[in-house]
Design a protein around this motif. Structure first.
Motif, PDB file in Angstrom:
ATOM      1  N   GLY A  30      38.616   1.175  83.237  1.00 43.57           N
ATOM      2  CA  GLY A  30      37.690   2.304  83.347  1.00 43.57           C
ATOM      3  C   GLY A  30      38.166   3.352  84.318  1.00 43.57           C
ATOM      4  N   GLN A  31      38.999   2.933  85.298  1.00 42.19           N
ATOM      5  CA  GLN A  31      39.585   3.900  86.220  1.00 42.19           C
ATOM      6  C   GLN A  31      40.777   4.583  85.543  1.00 42.19           C
ATOM      7  OE1 GLN A  31      38.801   4.497  89.984  1.00 42.19           O
ATOM      8  NE2 GLN A  31      36.954   4.115  88.805  1.00 42.19           N
ATOM      9  N   SER A  32      41.343   5.578  86.208  1.00 44.27           N
ATOM     10  CA  SER A  32      42.440   6.347  85.620  1.00 44.27           C
ATOM     11  C   SER A  32      43.779   5.968  86.215  1.00 44.27           C
ATOM     12  CB  SER A  32      42.201   7.846  85.856  1.00 44.27           C
ATOM     13  OG  SER A  32      41.059   8.293  85.152  1.00 44.27           O
ATOM     14  N   VAL A  33      44.784   5.899  85.359  1.00 47.06           N
ATOM     15  CA  VAL A  33      46.162   5.827  85.831  1.00 47.06           C
ATOM     16  C   VAL A  33      46.759   7.212  85.597  1.00 47.06           C
ATOM     17  CG1 VAL A  33      47.006   4.907  83.600  1.00 47.06           C
ATOM     18  CG2 VAL A  33      48.395   4.679  85.684  1.00 47.06           C
ATOM     19  N   VAL A  34      47.335   7.780  86.652  1.00 50.41           N
ATOM     20  CA  VAL A  34      47.852   9.153  86.603  1.00 50.41           C
ATOM     21  C   VAL A  34      49.342   9.131  86.910  1.00 50.41           C
ATOM     22  CG1 VAL A  34      47.636  11.483  87.555  1.00 50.41           C
ATOM     23  CG2 VAL A  34      45.599  10.064  87.244  1.00 50.41           C
ATOM     24  N   LEU A  35      50.100   9.787  86.038  1.00 47.14           N
ATOM     25  CA  LEU A  35      51.567   9.758  86.086  1.00 47.14           C
ATOM     26  C   LEU A  35      52.108  11.017  86.763  1.00 47.14           C
ATOM     27  CD1 LEU A  35      53.379   7.521  84.847  1.00 47.14           C
ATOM     28  CD2 LEU A  35      53.837   9.078  82.941  1.00 47.14           C
ATOM     29  N   TYR A  36      53.105  10.831  87.625  1.00 44.82           N
ATOM     30  CA  TYR A  36      53.729  11.938  88.349  1.00 44.82           C
ATOM     31  C   TYR A  36      55.234  11.947  88.139  1.00 44.82           C
ATOM     32  CZ  TYR A  36      49.379  12.632  90.978  1.00 44.82           C
ATOM     33  OH  TYR A  36      48.074  12.893  91.334  1.00 44.82           O
ATOM     34  N   ASP A  37      55.780  13.151  88.085  1.00 43.06           N
ATOM     35  CA  ASP A  37      57.231  13.348  88.098  1.00 43.06           C
ATOM     36  C   ASP A  37      57.521  14.209  89.324  1.00 43.06           C
ATOM     37  OD1 ASP A  37      59.895  13.708  87.630  1.00 43.06           O
ATOM     38  OD2 ASP A  37      59.670  14.925  85.818  1.00 43.06           O
ATOM     39  N   GLY A  38      57.846  13.553  90.417  1.00 42.21           N
ATOM     40  CA  GLY A  38      58.005  14.287  91.676  1.00 42.21           C
ATOM     41  C   GLY A  38      56.674  14.884  92.111  1.00 42.21           C
ATOM     42  N   GLU A  39      56.643  16.205  92.264  1.00 42.62           N
ATOM     43  CA  GLU A  39      55.426  16.888  92.705  1.00 42.62           C
ATOM     44  C   GLU A  39      54.493  17.232  91.544  1.00 42.62           C
ATOM     45  OE1 GLU A  39      54.597  17.598  96.137  1.00 42.62           O
ATOM     46  OE2 GLU A  39      56.109  16.012  96.083  1.00 42.62           O
ATOM     47  N   ALA A  40      54.954  17.069  90.318  1.00 43.34           N
ATOM     48  CA  ALA A  40      54.170  17.469  89.146  1.00 43.34           C
ATOM     49  C   ALA A  40      53.310  16.321  88.635  1.00 43.34           C
ATOM     50  CB  ALA A  40      55.097  17.957  88.036  1.00 43.34           C
ATOM     51  N   CYS A  41      52.041  16.614  88.406  1.00 44.04           N
ATOM     52  CA  CYS A  41      51.121  15.668  87.770  1.00 44.04           C
ATOM     53  C   CYS A  41      51.216  15.883  86.269  1.00 44.04           C
ATOM     54  CB  CYS A  41      49.694  15.922  88.272  1.00 44.04           C
ATOM     55  SG  CYS A  41      48.443  14.917  87.430  1.00 44.04           S
ATOM     56  N   LEU A  42      51.637  14.844  85.549  1.00 42.19           N
ATOM     57  CA  LEU A  42      51.898  14.983  84.107  1.00 42.19           C
ATOM     58  C   LEU A  42      50.657  14.735  83.255  1.00 42.19           C
ATOM     59  CD1 LEU A  42      55.333  13.134  83.889  1.00 42.19           C
ATOM     60  CD2 LEU A  42      54.881  15.562  84.305  1.00 42.19           C
ATOM     61  N   GLY A  43      49.737  13.899  83.755  1.00 46.61           N
ATOM     62  CA  GLY A  43      48.574  13.488  82.975  1.00 46.61           C
ATOM     63  C   GLY A  43      48.382  11.995  83.140  1.00 46.61           C
ATOM     64  N   GLY A  44      47.735  11.374  82.164  1.00 45.23           N
ATOM     65  CA  GLY A  44      47.501   9.935  82.270  1.00 45.23           C
ATOM     66  C   GLY A  44      46.459   9.482  81.276  1.00 45.23           C
ATOM     67  N   GLY A  45      45.751   8.403  81.622  1.00 51.51           N
ATOM     68  CA  GLY A  45      44.758   7.855  80.708  1.00 51.51           C
ATOM     69  C   GLY A  45      43.815   6.907  81.415  1.00 51.51           C
ATOM     70  N   ILE A  46      42.901   6.337  80.626  1.00 55.28           N
ATOM     71  CA  ILE A  46      41.900   5.410  81.139  1.00 55.28           C
ATOM     72  C   ILE A  46      42.434   3.979  80.989  1.00 55.28           C
ATOM     73  CG2 ILE A  46      39.503   4.624  80.984  1.00 55.28           C
ATOM     74  CD1 ILE A  46      39.780   7.571  81.733  1.00 55.28           C
ATOM     75  N   ILE A  47      42.419   3.229  82.088  1.00 57.01           N
ATOM     76  CA  ILE A  47      42.959   1.871  82.085  1.00 57.01           C
ATOM     77  C   ILE A  47      42.107   0.957  81.209  1.00 57.01           C
ATOM     78  CG2 ILE A  47      43.479  -0.141  83.537  1.00 57.01           C
ATOM     79  CD1 ILE A  47      43.868   1.923  85.868  1.00 57.01           C
ATOM     80  N   ASN A  48      42.762   0.202  80.314  1.00 59.24           N
ATOM     81  CA  ASN A  48      42.070  -0.722  79.411  1.00 59.24           C
ATOM     82  C   ASN A  48      41.661  -1.992  80.163  1.00 59.24           C
ATOM     83  OD1 ASN A  48      42.542   1.094  77.325  1.00 59.24           O
ATOM     84  ND2 ASN A  48      44.392   0.045  76.636  1.00 59.24           N
TER      85      ASN A  48
END
Length: 358
Positions: free
Chosen positions: A340-358
């Protein structure tokens, strides 16, 4: 004629200083106060009235116009209904993430465009850039302690492109100093905490108003009953406080933690010790994906990720990526990864996006 920007003003010091900085830069600034919750208008828990008075006082000092909009219906439909459904399903949602995507950068953005604004702005600590393809990118803020890019990962290009983040390169003490220097009445106002519509109240008592209690057994992984829970929805993975287990005959003195929820049997699984194996996870899967660029990241590159807001970045790699599923493998086990929480993906300083943890 100067460019019009509508600033979402909460009554706090961050959005107030954001409005000031934009006015200094020559923008035509309109402040808009969003009211997103109507159910507790006349209780001590609802600070909306005082917050709006603070916005008016700030606007008076800054010399800008202010208007109020009511998004309570949109909030209840798009955010709060999801919040309740997730808790009922045994997950732990993050309503602030959804509030940003559905209210502050959708309902508010639509309202601002209807007012003739070229941009919207908020007091979020986040940055913005442009990639080699000319797309808007979401960046971390200079103040690593206050960076809020995690909460903004569900934005798309249409939402991010017209957004301004005036506090991107400022640290919180600098923001308060600016507010004090220009005489803002809320310069020392404390930061709001907790979920916006719950405020400072008791979370369990609030949830009980909407979802019925369903008590059940608290068990160890071996099946030993060590207590009673009041309803699985009141607990989250990794929780230590409020379990009421206390000393158990034959058990160690280590603290107890929530390790799992068994919805089928209405059982809360608890373990002893912060580093118990059931609280450690080296892989995860997530759905309801959003990629800010509109295209998925390269699965063959290393990234870092956060599975909760205050967490330090964890190095990871993508092991599966399609339209509906993201699977990650971490270099080191992650603690209390929570559905239900979010996993958020980063490439260095950039936030790429993510999704809701199953």
């Amino acid at each position: 004629m100067s460019t019009k920007v509508v600033v979402g003003m909460s009554g706090g010091v961050d959005s107030a200083v954001a409005a000031h900085l934009l006015k200094q830069q020559g923008y035509d600034v309109l402040g808009v106060f969003m009211k997103n919750w109507d159910d507790d208008d006349n209780t001590d828990h609802c600070t909306a009235r005082q917050d709006f008075l603070d916005v008016l006082a700030v606007a008076d000092v800054l010399g800008i116009e202010v208007e109020a909009v009511n998004f309570a219906a949109e909030y209840k439909e798009r955010v709060f209904s999801y919040f309740l459904a997730e808790y009922q399903a045994g997950r732990t949602p993050n309503p602030d993430v959804l509030c940003n995507a559905e209210i502050k950068f959708r309902a508010f953005l639509d309202d601002a465009i209807a007012r003739g604004a070229a941009y919207i702005a908020t007091g979020h600590y986040a940055g913005k850039g442009t990639d080699s393809a000319g797309r808007a990118t979401l960046l971390r803020a200079a103040d690593a302690n206050k960076d809020q890019s995690y909460f903004l990962y569900r934005l798309d290009q249409a939402q991010l492109s017209p957004a301004l983040f005036p506090l991107a390169n400022l640290c919180k003490p600098e923001v308060r100093e600016i507010a004090r220097r220009i005489g803002l009445p809320n310069a020392a106002k404390k930061d709001s905490t907790g979920i916006c519509f719950i405020g400072e109240r008791n979370f369990r008592a609030f949830l009980e108003r909407y979802l019925p209690r369903e008590p059940g057994a608290m068990k160890t992984p071996e099946g030993r009953v060590v207590g009673q829970h009041q309803g699985l929805m009141y607990y989250t993975l990794g929780q230590r406080q409020g379990l009421g287990i206390g000393g158990q005959k034959g058990a160690s003195e280590e603290p107890w933690f929530v390790a799992a929820k068994d919805m089928a049997t209405n059982t809360l699984v608890v373990v002893q010790g912060h580093d118990h194996p059931l609280l450690q996870q080296s892989t995860l899967a997530a759905g309801q994906l959003n990629w800010i660029a509109g295209v998925a990241p390269d699965p063959d590159r290393p990234y870092t990720a956060k599975t909760r807001y205050r967490q330090t970045d964890a190095t990871c790699r993508i092991t599966r990526l399609d339209a509906d599923t993201l699977e990650l493998a971490f270099d080191a086990p992650q603690w209390a990864v929570t559905p239900g929480q979010s996993v958020v993906l980063y490439d260095g300083e950039a936030c790429l996006g993510g999704g809701i943890i199953n």
